[in-house]
Scaffold this motif. Structure first.
Motif, PDB file in Angstrom:
ATOM      1  N   ALA A 122       2.426   1.725  -3.421  1.00 20.29           N
ATOM      2  CA  ALA A 122       1.429   2.265  -4.356  1.00 20.29           C
ATOM      3  C   ALA A 122       1.215   3.754  -4.121  1.00 20.29           C
ATOM      4  CB  ALA A 122       0.115   1.508  -4.209  1.00 20.29           C
ATOM      5  N   GLN A 165       0.835  -1.206   0.000  1.00 17.06           N
ATOM      6  CA  GLN A 165       0.000   0.000   0.000  1.00 17.06           C
ATOM      7  C   GLN A 165       0.867   1.252   0.000  1.00 17.06           C
ATOM      8  OE1 GLN A 165      -2.372  -0.817   3.516  1.00 17.06           O
ATOM      9  NE2 GLN A 165      -4.136  -1.474   2.289  1.00 17.06           N
ATOM     10  N   GLU A 194       2.079   7.407  -6.660  1.00 15.89           N
ATOM     11  CA  GLU A 194       1.077   8.404  -7.042  1.00 15.89           C
ATOM     12  C   GLU A 194       1.686   9.766  -7.331  1.00 15.89           C
ATOM     13  OE1 GLU A 194      -2.155   8.615  -4.326  1.00 15.89           O
ATOM     14  OE2 GLU A 194      -2.653   6.490  -4.478  1.00 15.89           O
ATOM     15  N   ASN A 219      -7.024   3.852  -8.344  1.00 15.63           N
ATOM     16  CA  ASN A 219      -5.695   3.367  -7.944  1.00 15.63           C
ATOM     17  C   ASN A 219      -4.618   4.028  -8.791  1.00 15.63           C
ATOM     18  OD1 ASN A 219      -6.400   0.916  -6.039  1.00 15.63           O
ATOM     19  ND2 ASN A 219      -7.756   0.729  -7.808  1.00 15.63           N
TER      20      ASN A 219
END
Length: 205
Positions: free
Chosen positions: A16, A13, A20, A97
């Motif tokens: 990820a 997580q 971003e 996502n």
């Protein structure tokens, strides 16, 4: 203390989230460890390498997408509706996502282990095959010509999705994939139903 499985998920997580910000810090195990407030050695207790962490993200993408695609195929009987729902799923997943969108388009995999891009290529091939199967179903229901170029159509639809993913990532996540989808789906739909090459003007030399 977090259980091993929970800690692995937390690491993925966080990775990820770091993805971003395309122009942010370089994704290194040191930077990831700093974000998690742990040592790099602690990361390696859960993943053998950074490549394995990216593989974990790809596995999450695969299970998330194909779990729903299989559900769509099982519950929706109309082929064209399957196509519509699948495309909407792919656009919506990317919109929710951001970091994983960069994995899907390969942007986050530059300078990483080449097997990661190969894994994404396989994922894209599977998505194209799923669209092709739905188009075949549509043809059996006479919603599409029986002699349609299913492979070509599936590729066109996948290219549309990848294009929307690219715009989303390259715009700094401003141009959302689902923006305009209600208007664009009918365009794609009628293009699929109106495959009459003889109606196209001859190309110039």
């Amino acid at each position: 203390m977090a259980k091993p499985g929970e800690r692995r998920l937390q690491i993925l997580q966080t990775l990820a989230e770091m993805l971003e910000t395309p122009k942010g810090e370089k994704i290194t195990t040191a930077a990831l460890a700093a974000r998690l407030e742990c040592s790099e050695a602690a990361l390696y207790r859960h993943f053998a390498s950074k490549a394995q962490m990216f593989e974990g993200l790809i596995e999450f993408i695969e299970s998330s997408l194909f779990g729903v695609i299989n559900q769509i195929a099982g519950e929706e009987t109309q082929g064209m509706r399957q196509v519509e729902h699948t495309l909407s799923l792919l656009l919506g997943f990317a919109q929710r996502n951001r970091g994983m969108t960069r994995v899907l388009i390969g942007d986050a995999l530059v300078n990483e282990n080449e097997r990661l891009q190969a894994r994404i290529n396989q994922l894209l091939d599977r998505l194209e095959a799923a669209l092709k199967q739905s188009l075949r179903v549509a043809a059996t229901q006479e919603h599409l010509a029986a002699d349609a170029d299913f492979s070509g159509l599936a590729n066109v639809l996948l290219c549309y999705v990848i294009g929307r993913w690219q715009l989303y990532a390259k715009s700094g996540f401003v141009r959302e994939p689902l923006a305009g989808w209600p208007q664009q789906w009918p365009m794609l739909y009628f293009a699929c139903l109106s495959q009459r090459p003889e109606a196209l003007p001859a190309s110039g030399n």
